[in-house]
Design a protein around this motif. Structure first.
Motif, PDB file in Angstrom:
ATOM      1  N   PRO A  21       0.829  -1.241   0.000  1.00  0.00           N
ATOM      2  CA  PRO A  21       0.000   0.000   0.000  1.00  0.00           C
ATOM      3  C   PRO A  21       0.849   1.270   0.000  1.00  0.00           C
ATOM      4  CG  PRO A  21       0.036  -0.951   2.190  1.00  0.00           C
ATOM      5  CD  PRO A  21       0.739  -1.951   1.300  1.00  0.00           C
ATOM      6  N   ASP A  22       0.243   2.311  -0.544  1.00  0.00           N
ATOM      7  CA  ASP A  22       0.921   3.632  -0.592  1.00  0.00           C
ATOM      8  C   ASP A  22       0.851   4.221   0.801  1.00  0.00           C
ATOM      9  OD1 ASP A  22       1.918   6.118  -1.009  1.00  0.00           O
ATOM     10  OD2 ASP A  22       0.704   6.531  -2.806  1.00  0.00           O
ATOM     11  N   ARG A  23       1.917   4.163   1.554  1.00  0.00           N
ATOM     12  CA  ARG A  23       1.966   4.602   2.969  1.00  0.00           C
ATOM     13  C   ARG A  23       1.625   6.075   3.120  1.00  0.00           C
ATOM     14  NH1 ARG A  23       4.507   2.636   7.554  1.00  0.00           N
ATOM     15  NH2 ARG A  23       5.115   4.232   9.053  1.00  0.00           N
ATOM     16  N   GLU A  24       2.226   6.931   2.265  1.00  0.00           N
ATOM     17  CA  GLU A  24       2.026   8.387   2.412  1.00  0.00           C
ATOM     18  C   GLU A  24       0.581   8.762   2.133  1.00  0.00           C
ATOM     19  OE1 GLU A  24       4.163  10.418   3.607  1.00  0.00           O
ATOM     20  OE2 GLU A  24       5.719   8.884   3.752  1.00  0.00           O
ATOM     21  N   ALA A  25      -0.001   8.178   1.124  1.00  0.00           N
ATOM     22  CA  ALA A  25      -1.397   8.516   0.781  1.00  0.00           C
ATOM     23  C   ALA A  25      -2.346   8.103   1.888  1.00  0.00           C
ATOM     24  CB  ALA A  25      -1.778   7.838  -0.535  1.00  0.00           C
ATOM     25  N   MET A  26      -2.085   6.910   2.468  1.00  0.00           N
ATOM     26  CA  MET A  26      -2.938   6.439   3.532  1.00  0.00           C
ATOM     27  C   MET A  26      -2.871   7.335   4.765  1.00  0.00           C
ATOM     28  SD  MET A  26      -4.658   3.834   2.606  1.00  0.00           S
ATOM     29  CE  MET A  26      -5.100   3.091   4.147  1.00  0.00           C
ATOM     30  N   ARG A  29      -4.796  10.512   4.118  1.00  0.00           N
ATOM     31  CA  ARG A  29      -6.235  10.284   4.163  1.00  0.00           C
ATOM     32  C   ARG A  29      -6.738  10.120   5.602  1.00  0.00           C
ATOM     33  NH1 ARG A  29      -8.732   5.017   1.385  1.00  0.00           N
ATOM     34  NH2 ARG A  29     -10.386   4.725   2.906  1.00  0.00           N
ATOM     35  N   ILE A  30      -5.963   9.387   6.395  1.00  0.00           N
ATOM     36  CA  ILE A  30      -6.379   9.154   7.788  1.00  0.00           C
ATOM     37  C   ILE A  30      -6.325  10.454   8.592  1.00  0.00           C
ATOM     38  CG2 ILE A  30      -5.715   7.999   9.926  1.00  0.00           C
ATOM     39  CD1 ILE A  30      -4.787   5.645   8.157  1.00  0.00           C
ATOM     40  N   THR A  31      -5.258  11.261   8.372  1.00  0.00           N
ATOM     41  CA  THR A  31      -5.130  12.534   9.111  1.00  0.00           C
ATOM     42  C   THR A  31      -6.261  13.486   8.782  1.00  0.00           C
ATOM     43  OG1 THR A  31      -2.728  12.261   9.132  1.00  0.00           O
ATOM     44  CG2 THR A  31      -3.601  14.474   9.566  1.00  0.00           C
ATOM     45  N   THR A  32      -6.603  13.545   7.467  1.00  0.00           N
ATOM     46  CA  THR A  32      -7.692  14.452   7.049  1.00  0.00           C
ATOM     47  C   THR A  32      -9.010  14.037   7.709  1.00  0.00           C
ATOM     48  OG1 THR A  32      -6.587  14.871   4.970  1.00  0.00           O
ATOM     49  CG2 THR A  32      -8.946  15.352   5.072  1.00  0.00           C
ATOM     50  N   ALA A  33      -9.266  12.724   7.692  1.00  0.00           N
ATOM     51  CA  ALA A  33     -10.531  12.259   8.323  1.00  0.00           C
ATOM     52  C   ALA A  33     -10.557  12.527   9.808  1.00  0.00           C
ATOM     53  CB  ALA A  33     -10.677  10.739   8.038  1.00  0.00           C
ATOM     54  N   ALA A  34      -9.393  12.369  10.454  1.00  0.00           N
ATOM     55  CA  ALA A  34      -9.328  12.614  11.901  1.00  0.00           C
ATOM     56  C   ALA A  34      -9.576  14.067  12.234  1.00  0.00           C
ATOM     57  CB  ALA A  34      -7.968  12.146  12.432  1.00  0.00           C
ATOM     58  N   MET A  35      -9.037  14.983  11.433  1.00  0.00           N
ATOM     59  CA  MET A  35      -9.238  16.419  11.671  1.00  0.00           C
ATOM     60  C   MET A  35     -10.698  16.791  11.475  1.00  0.00           C
ATOM     61  SD  MET A  35      -6.389  17.621  12.696  1.00  0.00           S
ATOM     62  CE  MET A  35      -6.654  19.348  12.496  1.00  0.00           C
ATOM     63  N   ARG A  36     -11.315  16.196  10.446  1.00  0.00           N
ATOM     64  CA  ARG A  36     -12.722  16.495  10.192  1.00  0.00           C
ATOM     65  C   ARG A  36     -13.608  15.992  11.331  1.00  0.00           C
ATOM     66  NH1 ARG A  36     -12.942  14.303   5.695  1.00  0.00           N
ATOM     67  NH2 ARG A  36     -13.812  12.276   6.303  1.00  0.00           N
ATOM     68  N   ASP A  37     -13.261  14.794  11.797  1.00  0.00           N
ATOM     69  CA  ASP A  37     -14.068  14.238  12.887  1.00  0.00           C
ATOM     70  C   ASP A  37     -13.869  14.978  14.195  1.00  0.00           C
ATOM     71  OD1 ASP A  37     -15.083  12.420  11.208  1.00  0.00           O
ATOM     72  OD2 ASP A  37     -13.708  10.779  11.771  1.00  0.00           O
ATOM     73  N   VAL A  57      -6.227   5.584  16.078  1.00  0.00           N
ATOM     74  CA  VAL A  57      -6.029   5.717  14.632  1.00  0.00           C
ATOM     75  C   VAL A  57      -4.652   5.201  14.249  1.00  0.00           C
ATOM     76  CG1 VAL A  57      -5.841   7.342  12.736  1.00  0.00           C
ATOM     77  CG2 VAL A  57      -7.642   7.608  14.469  1.00  0.00           C
ATOM     78  N   VAL A  58      -3.626   5.596  15.031  1.00  0.00           N
ATOM     79  CA  VAL A  58      -2.248   5.157  14.740  1.00  0.00           C
ATOM     80  C   VAL A  58      -2.138   3.653  14.844  1.00  0.00           C
ATOM     81  CG1 VAL A  58       0.149   5.288  15.469  1.00  0.00           C
ATOM     82  CG2 VAL A  58      -1.289   7.340  15.461  1.00  0.00           C
ATOM     83  N   ALA A  59      -2.820   3.091  15.877  1.00  0.00           N
ATOM     84  CA  ALA A  59      -2.792   1.623  16.027  1.00  0.00           C
ATOM     85  C   ALA A  59      -3.412   0.941  14.834  1.00  0.00           C
ATOM     86  CB  ALA A  59      -3.514   1.229  17.311  1.00  0.00           C
ATOM     87  N   ALA A  60      -4.492   1.565  14.332  1.00  0.00           N
ATOM     88  CA  ALA A  60      -5.151   0.992  13.164  1.00  0.00           C
ATOM     89  C   ALA A  60      -4.230   1.011  11.958  1.00  0.00           C
ATOM     90  CB  ALA A  60      -6.444   1.737  12.881  1.00  0.00           C
ATOM     91  N   VAL A  61      -3.457   2.094  11.809  1.00  0.00           N
ATOM     92  CA  VAL A  61      -2.535   2.203  10.681  1.00  0.00           C
ATOM     93  C   VAL A  61      -1.497   1.090  10.750  1.00  0.00           C
ATOM     94  CG1 VAL A  61      -0.773   3.629   9.612  1.00  0.00           C
ATOM     95  CG2 VAL A  61      -2.909   4.643  10.390  1.00  0.00           C
ATOM     96  N   VAL A  62      -1.005   0.853  11.956  1.00  0.00           N
ATOM     97  CA  VAL A  62      -0.008  -0.209  12.130  1.00  0.00           C
ATOM     98  C   VAL A  62      -0.574  -1.539  11.711  1.00  0.00           C
ATOM     99  CG1 VAL A  62       1.395  -1.464  13.792  1.00  0.00           C
ATOM    100  CG2 VAL A  62       1.211   1.040  13.909  1.00  0.00           C
ATOM    101  N   VAL A  63      -1.853  -1.786  12.113  1.00  0.00           N
ATOM    102  CA  VAL A  63      -2.491  -3.043  11.756  1.00  0.00           C
ATOM    103  C   VAL A  63      -2.632  -3.165  10.264  1.00  0.00           C
ATOM    104  CG1 VAL A  63      -4.608  -4.404  11.951  1.00  0.00           C
ATOM    105  CG2 VAL A  63      -3.648  -3.279  13.966  1.00  0.00           C
ATOM    106  N   ILE A  64      -3.004  -2.026   9.618  1.00  0.00           N
ATOM    107  CA  ILE A  64      -3.188  -2.039   8.163  1.00  0.00           C
ATOM    108  C   ILE A  64      -1.908  -2.442   7.480  1.00  0.00           C
ATOM    109  CG2 ILE A  64      -3.589  -0.580   6.163  1.00  0.00           C
ATOM    110  CD1 ILE A  64      -5.633   0.904   7.891  1.00  0.00           C
ATOM    111  N   PHE A  65      -0.831  -1.757   7.906  1.00  0.00           N
ATOM    112  CA  PHE A  65       0.435  -2.056   7.239  1.00  0.00           C
ATOM    113  C   PHE A  65       0.967  -3.412   7.632  1.00  0.00           C
ATOM    114  CE2 PHE A  65       0.377   2.541   6.821  1.00  0.00           C
ATOM    115  CZ  PHE A  65       0.635   2.665   5.470  1.00  0.00           C
ATOM    116  N   GLY A  66       0.568  -3.872   8.780  1.00  0.00           N
ATOM    117  CA  GLY A  66       1.085  -5.175   9.202  1.00  0.00           C
ATOM    118  C   GLY A  66       0.180  -6.322   8.850  1.00  0.00           C
ATOM    119  N   GLY A  67      -1.149  -6.083   8.730  1.00  0.00           N
ATOM    120  CA  GLY A  67      -2.079  -7.177   8.539  1.00  0.00           C
ATOM    121  C   GLY A  67      -2.821  -7.141   7.251  1.00  0.00           C
ATOM    122  N   GLY A  68      -2.547  -6.249   6.375  1.00  0.00           N
ATOM    123  CA  GLY A  68      -3.139  -6.241   5.044  1.00  0.00           C
ATOM    124  C   GLY A  68      -4.588  -5.882   5.071  1.00  0.00           C
ATOM    125  N   GLY A  69      -5.421  -6.679   4.350  1.00  0.00           N
ATOM    126  CA  GLY A  69      -6.840  -6.382   4.172  1.00  0.00           C
ATOM    127  C   GLY A  69      -7.608  -6.404   5.451  1.00  0.00           C
TER     128      GLY A  69
END
Length: 278
Positions: A21-26, A29-37, A57-69
């Protein structure tokens, strides 16, 4: 061709392992959603529970990069899931005491103005007067005379020295006892041209006032003993003087009356006229 379950799981693992996955794009996207929320979360804080904080949110990112789908599915659920709103706390019921319609209102006693009874007026007690009542001028005519009563004697006469145009009627009074009150009235009937010339008296040792009263049918000469004096036993004279036109005057209508009170409070009343033989 239909894959068996084992082959399908193996293909998925291989695909997931090959995914980069594109790490920077993700992150963007996550930061923008967090600011909006975060902005929206401030507005919904009163009615909703806190959202998953940035650490989640950060924990979720780690899971994404570590656990895929599988990590992607967990992240999506963690962002959109709201904590359940706490159960609203019921405000304590406020009970307002309402006066019962059947309960009589409290009545404050009032002080009624009571009219005071009018003070009783008591007539002042007067000391019995020793003055004799005024004699009536109608007594003393012919057939209605009393020249003596008890210690009091009286006589009426016309002054023999009367002139052609003036005259005088004289009342002589004798008393055998002290008189505490005394009054005599000489009534001279009104005739043509009659005028008063005043009254005189002879009352040694006693104060007597003289009053002349003009009436329509007569002139009254009133002699009154002062209330502070006493008429002692003796002889006293009272004279009514008057004038008239030349030619003489008839005294047939003249009368007198005397009223007295002795020191022993005996009432006396004598009356007569001026005829020579009465």
């Amino acid at each position: 061709m239909r894959l068996s379950d084992d082959r399908l799981r193996a293909a998925l693992r291989a695909e997931a392992a090959a995914h980069r996955p594109d790490r920077e794009a993700m992150l963007d996207r996550i930061t923008t959603a967090a600011m909006r929320d975060t902005g929206a979360g401030h507005r919904r804080a009163a009615r909703r529970g806190p959202r998953v904080r940035m650490a989640g949110v950060v924990a979720a990112v780690v899971v994404i990069f570590g656990g895929g789908g599988v990590g992607t599915w967990a992240l999506a659920n963690s962002i959109d899931r709201d904590e359940p709103d706490p159960a609203p706390t019921a405000a304590p019921a406020t009970t307002t005491a309402t006066p019962d319609a059947t309960t009589p209102a409290s009545v404050t006693p009032t002080t009624r103005a009571t009219s005071k009874p009018a003070p009783t007026r008591t007539a002042p007690t007067r000391k019995p007067s020793s003055a004799a009542p005024s004699p009536s001028p109608v007594k003393g005519g012919p057939g209605n005379t009393r020249v003596r009563q008890g210690p009091l004697w009286s006589d009426g006469s016309v002054d023999p020295d009367s002139g052609d145009t003036s005259g005088a009627s004289i009342v002589t009074v004798k008393t055998a006892e002290d008189l505490a009150a005394f009054e005599v009235v000489i009534r001279v009937a009104r005739t043509g041209g009659l005028i008063s010339r005043g009254g005189t008296k002879s009352t040694p040792g006693a104060s007597v006032t003289t009053t002349v009263i003009e009436e329509a049918d007569a002139i009254l000469y009133r002699f009154t003993l002062s209330s502070a004096d006493t008429l002692t036993p003796g002889t006293y004279t009272f004279t009514a003087k008057y004038g008239y036109p030349s030619g003489g005057r008839d005294a047939g209508g003249d009368t007198y009356e005397a009223i007295a009170t002795t020191a022993a409070t005996e009432s006396l009343n004598v009356y007569g006229n001026f005829y020579p033989t009465d």
